[in-house]
Design a protein around this motif. Structure first.
Motif, PDB file in Angstrom:
ATOM      1  N   ALA A  28       0.853  -1.192   0.000  1.00  0.00           N
ATOM      2  CA  ALA A  28       0.000   0.000   0.000  1.00  0.00           C
ATOM      3  C   ALA A  28       0.886   1.238   0.000  1.00  0.00           C
ATOM      4  O   ALA A  28       1.541   1.534   1.001  1.00  0.00           O
ATOM      5  N   PRO A  29       0.942   1.979  -1.121  1.00  0.00           N
ATOM      6  CA  PRO A  29       1.860   3.119  -1.204  1.00  0.00           C
ATOM      7  C   PRO A  29       1.381   4.328  -0.417  1.00  0.00           C
ATOM      8  O   PRO A  29       0.189   4.495  -0.148  1.00  0.00           O
ATOM      9  N   CYS A  30       2.325   5.170  -0.039  1.00  0.00           N
ATOM     10  CA  CYS A  30       2.031   6.449   0.602  1.00  0.00           C
ATOM     11  C   CYS A  30       1.815   7.485  -0.504  1.00  0.00           C
ATOM     12  O   CYS A  30       2.697   7.674  -1.352  1.00  0.00           O
ATOM     13  N   ALA A  31       0.670   8.129  -0.495  1.00  0.00           N
ATOM     14  CA  ALA A  31       0.375   9.141  -1.515  1.00  0.00           C
ATOM     15  C   ALA A  31       1.118  10.437  -1.197  1.00  0.00           C
ATOM     16  O   ALA A  31       1.225  10.851  -0.042  1.00  0.00           O
ATOM     17  N   LEU A  32       1.625  11.067  -2.249  1.00  0.00           N
ATOM     18  CA  LEU A  32       2.299  12.358  -2.126  1.00  0.00           C
ATOM     19  C   LEU A  32       1.936  13.175  -3.351  1.00  0.00           C
ATOM     20  O   LEU A  32       2.568  13.062  -4.404  1.00  0.00           O
ATOM     21  N   GLY A  33       0.866  13.973  -3.228  1.00  0.00           N
ATOM     22  CA  GLY A  33       0.323  14.653  -4.391  1.00  0.00           C
ATOM     23  C   GLY A  33      -0.181  13.620  -5.378  1.00  0.00           C
ATOM     24  O   GLY A  33      -0.917  12.702  -5.000  1.00  0.00           O
ATOM     25  N   ASP A  34       0.244  13.724  -6.639  1.00  0.00           N
ATOM     26  CA  ASP A  34      -0.160  12.731  -7.631  1.00  0.00           C
ATOM     27  C   ASP A  34       0.889  11.635  -7.804  1.00  0.00           C
ATOM     28  O   ASP A  34       0.820  10.840  -8.735  1.00  0.00           O
ATOM     29  N   ARG A  35       1.856  11.581  -6.884  1.00  0.00           N
ATOM     30  CA  ARG A  35       2.902  10.561  -6.890  1.00  0.00           C
ATOM     31  C   ARG A  35       2.766   9.694  -5.639  1.00  0.00           C
ATOM     32  O   ARG A  35       1.888   9.913  -4.800  1.00  0.00           O
ATOM     33  N   SER A  36       3.663   8.722  -5.488  1.00  0.00           N
ATOM     34  CA  SER A  36       3.589   7.854  -4.312  1.00  0.00           C
ATOM     35  C   SER A  36       4.926   7.155  -4.076  1.00  0.00           C
ATOM     36  O   SER A  36       5.804   7.148  -4.941  1.00  0.00           O
ATOM     37  N   TYR A  37       5.052   6.561  -2.908  1.00  0.00           N
ATOM     38  CA  TYR A  37       6.242   5.785  -2.569  1.00  0.00           C
ATOM     39  C   TYR A  37       5.854   4.678  -1.598  1.00  0.00           C
ATOM     40  O   TYR A  37       4.814   4.734  -0.942  1.00  0.00           O
ATOM     41  N   HIS A  38       6.687   3.650  -1.508  1.00  0.00           N
ATOM     42  CA  HIS A  38       6.443   2.505  -0.626  1.00  0.00           C
ATOM     43  C   HIS A  38       7.390   2.549   0.566  1.00  0.00           C
ATOM     44  O   HIS A  38       8.483   3.113   0.487  1.00  0.00           O
ATOM     45  N   VAL A  39       6.958   1.909   1.644  1.00  0.00           N
ATOM     46  CA  VAL A  39       7.706   1.926   2.901  1.00  0.00           C
ATOM     47  C   VAL A  39       7.809   0.510   3.454  1.00  0.00           C
ATOM     48  O   VAL A  39       6.855  -0.268   3.382  1.00  0.00           O
ATOM     49  N   THR A  77      17.781  -4.075   4.903  1.00  0.00           N
ATOM     50  CA  THR A  77      17.372  -2.951   5.749  1.00  0.00           C
ATOM     51  C   THR A  77      16.611  -3.390   6.984  1.00  0.00           C
ATOM     52  O   THR A  77      16.847  -2.883   8.080  1.00  0.00           O
ATOM     53  N   ARG A  78      15.706  -4.333   6.832  1.00  0.00           N
ATOM     54  CA  ARG A  78      14.829  -4.668   7.957  1.00  0.00           C
ATOM     55  C   ARG A  78      15.574  -5.363   9.081  1.00  0.00           C
ATOM     56  O   ARG A  78      15.124  -5.341  10.237  1.00  0.00           O
ATOM     57  N   ARG A  79      16.728  -5.952   8.802  1.00  0.00           N
ATOM     58  CA  ARG A  79      17.529  -6.611   9.836  1.00  0.00           C
ATOM     59  C   ARG A  79      18.510  -5.653  10.505  1.00  0.00           C
ATOM     60  O   ARG A  79      19.195  -6.031  11.452  1.00  0.00           O
ATOM     61  N   ARG A  80      18.606  -4.432   9.996  1.00  0.00           N
ATOM     62  CA  ARG A  80      19.605  -3.490  10.483  1.00  0.00           C
ATOM     63  C   ARG A  80      19.009  -2.207  11.029  1.00  0.00           C
ATOM     64  O   ARG A  80      19.717  -1.213  11.172  1.00  0.00           O
ATOM     65  N   GLY A  81      17.728  -2.225  11.298  1.00  0.00           N
ATOM     66  CA  GLY A  81      17.094  -1.046  11.888  1.00  0.00           C
ATOM     67  C   GLY A  81      16.958   0.120  10.946  1.00  0.00           C
ATOM     68  O   GLY A  81      16.841   1.267  11.390  1.00  0.00           O
ATOM     69  N   VAL A  82      16.977  -0.153   9.629  1.00  0.00           N
ATOM     70  CA  VAL A  82      16.937   0.908   8.617  1.00  0.00           C
ATOM     71  C   VAL A  82      15.550   0.966   7.981  1.00  0.00           C
ATOM     72  O   VAL A  82      14.998  -0.061   7.578  1.00  0.00           O
ATOM     73  N   LEU A  83      14.996   2.154   7.889  1.00  0.00           N
ATOM     74  CA  LEU A  83      13.706   2.368   7.237  1.00  0.00           C
ATOM     75  C   LEU A  83      13.918   2.426   5.728  1.00  0.00           C
ATOM     76  O   LEU A  83      14.677   3.256   5.230  1.00  0.00           O
ATOM     77  N   LEU A  84      13.253   1.535   5.001  1.00  0.00           N
ATOM     78  CA  LEU A  84      13.387   1.482   3.544  1.00  0.00           C
ATOM     79  C   LEU A  84      12.270   2.267   2.879  1.00  0.00           C
ATOM     80  O   LEU A  84      11.092   2.044   3.160  1.00  0.00           O
ATOM     81  N   ILE A  85      12.650   3.166   1.976  1.00  0.00           N
ATOM     82  CA  ILE A  85      11.711   3.990   1.210  1.00  0.00           C
ATOM     83  C   ILE A  85      11.943   3.720  -0.268  1.00  0.00           C
ATOM     84  O   ILE A  85      13.072   3.784  -0.749  1.00  0.00           O
ATOM     85  N   ALA A  86      10.870   3.396  -0.995  1.00  0.00           N
ATOM     86  CA  ALA A  86      10.992   3.060  -2.417  1.00  0.00           C
ATOM     87  C   ALA A  86      10.007   3.889  -3.236  1.00  0.00           C
ATOM     88  O   ALA A  86       8.838   3.520  -3.373  1.00  0.00           O
ATOM     89  N   PRO A  87      10.450   5.017  -3.781  1.00  0.00           N
ATOM     90  CA  PRO A  87       9.566   5.869  -4.592  1.00  0.00           C
ATOM     91  C   PRO A  87       9.125   5.170  -5.880  1.00  0.00           C
ATOM     92  O   PRO A  87       9.807   4.277  -6.397  1.00  0.00           O
ATOM     93  N   ASN A  88       7.977   5.603  -6.402  1.00  0.00           N
ATOM     94  CA  ASN A  88       7.455   5.101  -7.672  1.00  0.00           C
ATOM     95  C   ASN A  88       7.752   6.096  -8.792  1.00  0.00           C
ATOM     96  O   ASN A  88       7.369   7.261  -8.710  1.00  0.00           O
ATOM     97  N   GLY A  89       8.409   5.630  -9.836  1.00  0.00           N
ATOM     98  CA  GLY A  89       8.682   6.496 -10.972  1.00  0.00           C
ATOM     99  C   GLY A  89       7.471   6.624 -11.884  1.00  0.00           C
ATOM    100  O   GLY A  89       6.666   5.697 -11.987  1.00  0.00           O
ATOM    101  N   ASN A  90       7.330   7.761 -12.524  1.00  0.00           N
ATOM    102  CA  ASN A  90       6.272   7.918 -13.518  1.00  0.00           C
ATOM    103  C   ASN A  90       6.503   6.975 -14.684  1.00  0.00           C
ATOM    104  O   ASN A  90       7.633   6.848 -15.173  1.00  0.00           O
ATOM    105  N   ARG A  91       5.440   6.262 -15.101  1.00  0.00           N
ATOM    106  CA  ARG A  91       5.522   5.304 -16.202  1.00  0.00           C
ATOM    107  C   ARG A  91       6.607   4.257 -15.946  1.00  0.00           C
ATOM    108  O   ARG A  91       7.258   3.763 -16.856  1.00  0.00           O
ATOM    109  N   LYS A  92       6.839   3.988 -14.664  1.00  0.00           N
ATOM    110  CA  LYS A  92       7.789   2.957 -14.218  1.00  0.00           C
ATOM    111  C   LYS A  92       9.229   3.229 -14.657  1.00  0.00           C
ATOM    112  O   LYS A  92      10.024   2.305 -14.852  1.00  0.00           O
TER     113      LYS A  92
END
Length: 270
Positions: A28-39, A77-92
């Protein structure tokens, strides 16, 4: 009464802050205006402690939903206490061939939104990416690395041109590339120099020409990586290049090892 009102306000604020985080996670992506990213949050996070952040840009025709499930990315990341953020590119894909594109601003906006949603260790913000995503990570570091306080760039199989005149830079740069990469060819230097893929950062960070050959290493027995480091760069920073004999892929354990080293941990796999 004043203290009671403050306590009530705090009780309202904490659930609201948590609700912002719970609204988007993994698929479930996080909305940011008309863009989004995953966490993807790290395992065993207590919900309060500030976390290092890795912003990872996906490859061509992928989305941010892949990195948050990818064993060689989120598994690190998940084993090292790091928050992973993965933005979505336009048209992939990404707009990264020239400076200050809309995707560069999007990356800065994503980080600002993450800081609004999560407690972030702003001394440990990392940029990463694979293939076209690596080129995007290089572009963001080149245009906004100082402004976004990028502790390190972790590039995988993709770079911008080594003659770029970058306005900014990360504090440290690390890159890995396969010698048999037939998608984004290994960027040999003018005379076949094998160290050329990080020339831009060696120049920008005022490294000397003194290179240190570090002992070969591997996370899995079928892939050995050879590392070269430039340790005498401006302000004590470092540039590192890992080379392997394979093709176009994310090497097993590469992201994990970089994070371990940057966070002062003993390198382990996975």
């Amino acid at each position: 009464m004043k203290y009671l009102l403050c306590l009530i306000a705090l009780c309202w604020a904490i659930p609201a802050y948590a609700a912002q985080r719970d609204a988007c996670h993994l698929d479930a992506p996080c909305a940011l205006g008309d863009r989004s990213y995953h966490v993807r949050e790290p395992d065993d996070w207590d919900g309060e402690s500030p976390m290092p952040v890795l912003i990872h840009f996906h490859g061509w025709q992928r989305t941010g939903a892949l990195p948050v499930q990818h064993q060689r990315i989120s598994g690190a990341t998940r084993r090292r206490g790091v928050l992973l953020i993965a933005p979505n590119g336009n048209r992939k894909t990404w707009n990264m061939w020239s400076s200050e594109t809309e995707d560069v601003q999007f990356a800065a906006d994503v980080l600002a939104d993450v800081i609004r949603r999560y407690p972030v260790d702003t001394d440990n913000i990392y940029l990463s990416g694979y293939s076209y995503g690596s080129i995007m990570a290089w572009r963001v570091a080149c245009d906004r690395g100082t402004e976004m306080k990028v502790r390190a760039l972790l590039g995988i199989s993709g770079t911008i041109g080594q003659s770029e005149n970058c306005a900014q830079a990360p504090q440290e740069a690390r890159h890995v590339h396969g010698l048999k990469d037939n998608v984004l060819d290994f960027p040999y230097g003018p005379h076949g120099e094998i160290t050329y893929p990080v020339f831009l950062w060696r120049d920008h960070l005022d490294c000397t020409d003194t290179a240190t050959q570090v002992r070969d290493w591997s996370a899995v027995e079928f892939l050995t990586l050879s590392r070269t480091e430039w340790r005498d760069c401006e302000n004590g920073t470092k540039v590192a290049l890992d080379v392997h004999p394979g093709g176009h892929f994310i090497p097993h354990g590469w992201i994990a090892r970089q994070l371990d080293e940057l966070l002062g941990r003993e390198p382990v796999y996975p």
